[in-house]
Design a protein around this motif. Structure first.
Motif, PDB file in Angstrom:
ATOM      1  N   THR A   1       5.121   3.370  -7.579  1.00  0.00           N
ATOM      2  CA  THR A   1       4.425   3.928  -7.615  1.00  0.00           C
ATOM      3  C   THR A   1       4.037   5.085  -8.460  1.00  0.00           C
ATOM      4  O   THR A   1       5.694   5.594  -8.479  1.00  0.00           O
ATOM      5  CB  THR A   1       3.933   4.374  -6.430  1.00  0.00           C
ATOM      6  OG1 THR A   1       3.369   3.783  -5.724  1.00  0.00           O
ATOM      7  CG2 THR A   1       2.583   5.106  -6.611  1.00  0.00           C
TER       8      THR A   1
ATOM      9  N   ASP B   1      -5.275   3.335  -9.435  1.00  0.00           N
ATOM     10  CA  ASP B   1      -5.916   2.146  -8.115  1.00  0.00           C
ATOM     11  C   ASP B   1      -6.413   2.554  -7.508  1.00  0.00           C
ATOM     12  O   ASP B   1      -7.131   1.165  -6.907  1.00  0.00           O
ATOM     13  CB  ASP B   1      -4.463   2.324  -7.546  1.00  0.00           C
ATOM     14  CG  ASP B   1      -4.598   3.399  -6.379  1.00  0.00           C
ATOM     15  OD1 ASP B   1      -4.864   4.105  -6.202  1.00  0.00           O
ATOM     16  OD2 ASP B   1      -2.946   3.786  -5.992  1.00  0.00           O
TER      17      ASP B   1
ATOM     18  N   LEU C   1      -0.343  -0.562 -16.037  1.00  0.00           N
ATOM     19  CA  LEU C   1      -0.450   0.052 -14.245  1.00  0.00           C
ATOM     20  C   LEU C   1      -1.571   0.975 -14.491  1.00  0.00           C
ATOM     21  O   LEU C   1      -2.201   2.377 -14.778  1.00  0.00           O
ATOM     22  CB  LEU C   1       0.309   0.902 -14.641  1.00  0.00           C
ATOM     23  CG  LEU C   1       1.772   0.402 -13.469  1.00  0.00           C
ATOM     24  CD1 LEU C   1       2.907  -0.892 -13.902  1.00  0.00           C
ATOM     25  CD2 LEU C   1       2.523   1.335 -12.838  1.00  0.00           C
TER      26      LEU C   1
ATOM     27  N   THR D   1       0.374   1.502  -8.938  1.00  0.00           N
ATOM     28  CA  THR D   1       1.264   1.098  -8.127  1.00  0.00           C
ATOM     29  C   THR D   1       1.169  -0.287  -9.094  1.00  0.00           C
ATOM     30  O   THR D   1       0.367  -1.161  -9.760  1.00  0.00           O
ATOM     31  CB  THR D   1       0.875   1.206  -7.083  1.00  0.00           C
ATOM     32  OG1 THR D   1       1.200   2.003  -6.318  1.00  0.00           O
ATOM     33  CG2 THR D   1       2.475   0.173  -6.040  1.00  0.00           C
ATOM     34  N   VAL D   2       2.627  -0.879  -9.451  1.00  0.00           N
ATOM     35  CA  VAL D   2       3.028  -2.502  -9.528  1.00  0.00           C
ATOM     36  C   VAL D   2       3.937  -2.908  -8.643  1.00  0.00           C
ATOM     37  O   VAL D   2       4.786  -2.256  -8.428  1.00  0.00           O
ATOM     38  CB  VAL D   2       3.193  -2.127 -10.637  1.00  0.00           C
ATOM     39  CG1 VAL D   2       4.574  -1.757 -11.206  1.00  0.00           C
ATOM     40  CG2 VAL D   2       3.377  -3.528 -10.967  1.00  0.00           C
TER      41      VAL D   2
ATOM     42  N   GLN E   1       0.947  -8.525  -6.507  1.00  0.00           N
ATOM     43  CA  GLN E   1       1.778  -9.489  -7.844  1.00  0.00           C
ATOM     44  C   GLN E   1       2.315 -10.800  -7.332  1.00  0.00           C
ATOM     45  O   GLN E   1       2.406 -10.563  -6.357  1.00  0.00           O
ATOM     46  CB  GLN E   1       2.458  -8.613  -8.065  1.00  0.00           C
ATOM     47  CG  GLN E   1       3.935  -8.738  -8.703  1.00  0.00           C
ATOM     48  CD  GLN E   1       3.592  -8.809 -10.731  1.00  0.00           C
ATOM     49  OE1 GLN E   1       2.863  -8.058 -10.292  1.00  0.00           O
ATOM     50  NE2 GLN E   1       3.825  -9.508 -10.993  1.00  0.00           N
TER      51      GLN E   1
ATOM     52  N   ASN F   1      -1.157  -9.047 -11.694  1.00  0.00           N
ATOM     53  CA  ASN F   1      -1.315  -8.559 -10.665  1.00  0.00           C
ATOM     54  C   ASN F   1      -2.942  -8.744 -10.476  1.00  0.00           C
ATOM     55  O   ASN F   1      -3.958  -8.754 -10.840  1.00  0.00           O
ATOM     56  CB  ASN F   1      -1.948  -7.180 -10.288  1.00  0.00           C
ATOM     57  CG  ASN F   1      -1.007  -5.950 -11.421  1.00  0.00           C
ATOM     58  OD1 ASN F   1      -0.655  -6.111 -10.265  1.00  0.00           O
ATOM     59  ND2 ASN F   1      -0.488  -4.956 -12.317  1.00  0.00           N
TER      60      ASN F   1
ATOM     61  N   THR G   1       0.496  -1.489  -0.435  1.00  0.00           N
ATOM     62  CA  THR G   1      -0.120   0.078   0.264  1.00  0.00           C
ATOM     63  C   THR G   1       1.302   1.596   0.154  1.00  0.00           C
ATOM     64  O   THR G   1       1.968   0.855   0.978  1.00  0.00           O
ATOM     65  CB  THR G   1      -1.195  -0.083   0.872  1.00  0.00           C
ATOM     66  OG1 THR G   1      -2.161  -0.932   1.604  1.00  0.00           O
ATOM     67  CG2 THR G   1      -1.554   1.161   1.238  1.00  0.00           C
TER      68      THR G   1
ATOM     69  N   TRP H   1      -3.914  -0.857  -2.260  1.00  0.00           N
ATOM     70  CA  TRP H   1      -3.083  -1.645  -2.255  1.00  0.00           C
ATOM     71  C   TRP H   1      -3.220  -2.553  -3.552  1.00  0.00           C
ATOM     72  O   TRP H   1      -3.640  -2.823  -4.104  1.00  0.00           O
ATOM     73  CB  TRP H   1      -4.258  -2.784  -0.672  1.00  0.00           C
ATOM     74  CG  TRP H   1      -3.362  -4.319  -0.581  1.00  0.00           C
ATOM     75  CD1 TRP H   1      -1.914  -3.487   0.050  1.00  0.00           C
ATOM     76  CD2 TRP H   1      -3.710  -5.073  -0.545  1.00  0.00           C
ATOM     77  NE1 TRP H   1      -2.437  -5.199   0.589  1.00  0.00           N
ATOM     78  CE2 TRP H   1      -3.111  -6.388   0.311  1.00  0.00           C
ATOM     79  CE3 TRP H   1      -5.156  -5.971  -0.992  1.00  0.00           C
ATOM     80  CZ2 TRP H   1      -3.460  -7.327   0.838  1.00  0.00           C
ATOM     81  CZ3 TRP H   1      -5.841  -7.495  -0.674  1.00  0.00           C
ATOM     82  CH2 TRP H   1      -4.028  -7.720   0.185  1.00  0.00           C
ATOM     83  N   THR H   2      -1.993  -3.022  -2.951  1.00  0.00           N
ATOM     84  CA  THR H   2      -1.356  -3.785  -4.488  1.00  0.00           C
ATOM     85  C   THR H   2      -0.768  -5.189  -4.533  1.00  0.00           C
ATOM     86  O   THR H   2      -0.134  -5.300  -3.345  1.00  0.00           O
ATOM     87  CB  THR H   2      -0.617  -2.792  -5.096  1.00  0.00           C
ATOM     88  OG1 THR H   2      -1.064  -1.712  -5.870  1.00  0.00           O
ATOM     89  CG2 THR H   2      -0.133  -4.026  -6.772  1.00  0.00           C
TER      90      THR H   2
ATOM     91  N   THR I   1      -6.648  -9.037  -8.555  1.00  0.00           N
ATOM     92  CA  THR I   1      -7.479  -8.569  -9.094  1.00  0.00           C
ATOM     93  C   THR I   1      -8.780  -8.179  -7.600  1.00  0.00           C
ATOM     94  O   THR I   1      -9.027  -9.011  -7.302  1.00  0.00           O
ATOM     95  CB  THR I   1      -7.892  -8.607 -11.137  1.00  0.00           C
ATOM     96  OG1 THR I   1      -8.245  -9.899 -10.844  1.00  0.00           O
ATOM     97  CG2 THR I   1      -6.728  -8.728 -11.421  1.00  0.00           C
TER      98      THR I   1
END
Length: 495
Positions: free
Chosen positions: A444, A477, A474, A378-379, A138, A155, A66, A135-136, A157
């Motif tokens: 980000t 988000d 990307l 963000t990744v 991977q 990502n 995050t 919040w992301t 989802t």
């Protein structure tokens, strides 16, 4: 005072408590124009990660993050659980045995976990409070042998009800699975439609697929089609409930990757971040409406927008999938594909399948059309080497701030600002890296000024001579949500 009037007053009071009375409207303060909705940080985020692999050789890493300064309430929690162990909030309070696979405790620092082999389950993630906005998660899997060998990244989802996947296939050498994951307490009913070069590929097997609560169902696409189709567009619709959906594509010779859902149908599309050393690229497009689409193809190169020789346009018939092989379209320079209408705008969906390497050492990845970065994107799971961040500004030059988070095991954040000229792709082969990096980190992207920006990240980790790589787009988000402007209106008591 009768009961109806009392109930109405209770409703007004309750609404006031919920909205906080964003404005107090009296007769002398009325505003004839509609006021813009306020943007507030989201309070809860749900993400779903599909089953990573069926290979015993698979090694999978998960990275959750995050962005710092995302807003929202202080505190909060974020965690990933095997989907079969995900419980309702009430049940979770009673069952302390559901140990999280991964837990994040504070914004600004990513956390990582690993899993091995073919038994790794699908995961469901929830974040609330200060960890929810942006919040992301991977998921990255690698394995060096077998069908689909290579790097498979995606990502995780949010659940939804409608997905488009141009670029799917039932070709002889391909094994494409659609993974449907249900995070909720009731069953979901899903229809899967396939569209080939002459129209819909009819199959009753794809109708009314049951996805039980807290479960994940993989469906082999070749079981839904009457024959092999090299290029298909898939439409996934949840008739009841909601699911997450992602396609895992494995090729006997060309490796594989996850195909994420493309952006919603639109008249103009951006597919960012074709690698500079791509040996081939295949564009697949579909027009879901009643009209044919005529598209102009352009490549946003590092120096400007050009038209690929021999591939100036593409005609997409209504209800039919069109595909074109663009070859080594980038000619040694990174680029992004821009699709615009030649005349009237007709909504389409599209994706690219890109290949790197030669002979027996080829590897593939997918780049679906994507939404713009918006306020922020963000990744996660970037490494000290191997990450390329591609930024494209199709309409107007833009300034963009790129922030590298702390590392999962140590390091200090770093920030740089870049200018992306109109009609160009800026491929950052050396994006910001945390000082003293240990582990992996997140990037980000935040536009500062100028026009809209689109972005993708390529992660390349060669292994045994195979140029393993994966590409993630990307889009915004969705760390904030619009909260409608509210005013008191006591006139409702008189109705």
């Amino acid at each position: 005072m009768n009961r109806t009037t009392q109930s109405l007053i209770a409703v007004v009071v309750a609404l006031g408590a919920v909205t906080g009375f964003a404005a107090f409207g009296g007769a002398d303060t009325a505003d004839d124009g509609a006021k813009a909705a306020a943007h507030q940080p989201v309070e809860r985020t749900s993400l779903l990660c599909p089953v990573p692999s069926g290979s015993d050789l698979a090694e999978t890493s998960y990275t959750a993050y995050t962005p710092g300064g995302s807003g929202g309430d202080a505190g909060g929690s974020a965690r990933l659980l095997p989907v079969s162990k995900a419980l309702t909030d009430a049940a979770r309070e009673k069952d302390k045995k559901a140990k999280p696979f991964l837990t994040q405790k504070a914004p600004g620092k990513p956390v990582a976990g690993e899993a091995s082999g073919a038994e790794s389950p699908a995961l469901i993630g929830t974040a609330d409070g200060g960890l929810a906005p942006g919040w992301t998660v991977q998921q990255t899997t690698t394995y060096a042998a077998g069908s689909g060998r290579g790097m498979h990244g995606t990502n995780c989802t949010a659940p939804d009800t409608d997905f488009w996947f141009p670029g799917a296939s039932t070709a002889k050498d391909r094994s494409d699975y659609i993974h449907l994951t249900n995070p909720d307490d009731s069953a979901a009913v899903v229809d899967v439609e396939l569209f080939g070069p002459t129209g819909e590929v009819t199959s009753p097997v794809g109708d009314s697929i049951q996805v039980q609560p807290h479960s994940s169902v993989p469906v082999l696409l070749s079981t839904l089609a009457d024959k092999a189709y090299p290029n298909l567009t898939m439409h996934v619709i949840a008739r009841s409930g909601r699911v997450s959906a992602a396609v895992q594509s494995s090729d006997e010779k060309l490796g594989g990757d996850w195909l994420s859902a493309a952006a919603d149908p639109a008249g103009s599309l951006v597919l960012p971040g074709i690698p500079k050393d791509a040996t081939s690229a295949r564009l697949v497009a579909y027009a879901p409406g009643a009209d044919d689409a005529d598209l102009k193809l352009q490549l946003a190169s590092p120096t400007g927008t050009i038209t690929p020789a021999g591939h100036e346009s593409l005609h997409v018939k209504s209800g039919m999938t069109a595909a074109v092989d663009l070859g080594d379209v980038t000619k040694g320079e990174a680029g992004s594909l821009l699709l615009t209408p030649t005349d009237d705008a007709v909504p389409v969906v599209a994706a690219l399948r890109v290949t790197r390497g030669k002979g027996a050492r080829q590897e593939t990845a997918f780049i679906p059309a994507t939404g713009e970065v918006g306020a922020r994107a963000t990744v996660a799971d970037n490494r000290a080497k191997g990450s390329t961040l591609s930024l494209v500004a199709p309409d107007k030059s833009a300034r963009v701030k790129v922030t590298a988070s702390a590392g999962t095991e140590g390091g200090s954040p770093a920030t740089k600002t870049y200018t992306v000229k109109v009609g160009t792709t800026l491929a950052l082969t050396d994006p910001p890296v945390p000082a003293g990096l240990k582990g992996s980190y997140a990037l980000t992207v935040e536009p500062v000024s100028g026009g809209p920006v689109y972005a993708s990240r390529m992660l390349a980790v060669p292994e045994e001579g195979i140029p393993m790589f994966t590409v993630q787009t990307l889009p915004d988000d969705r760390g904030t949500v619009e909260v409608p402007h509210a005013e008191r209106d006591l006139a409702v008591l008189q109705k």
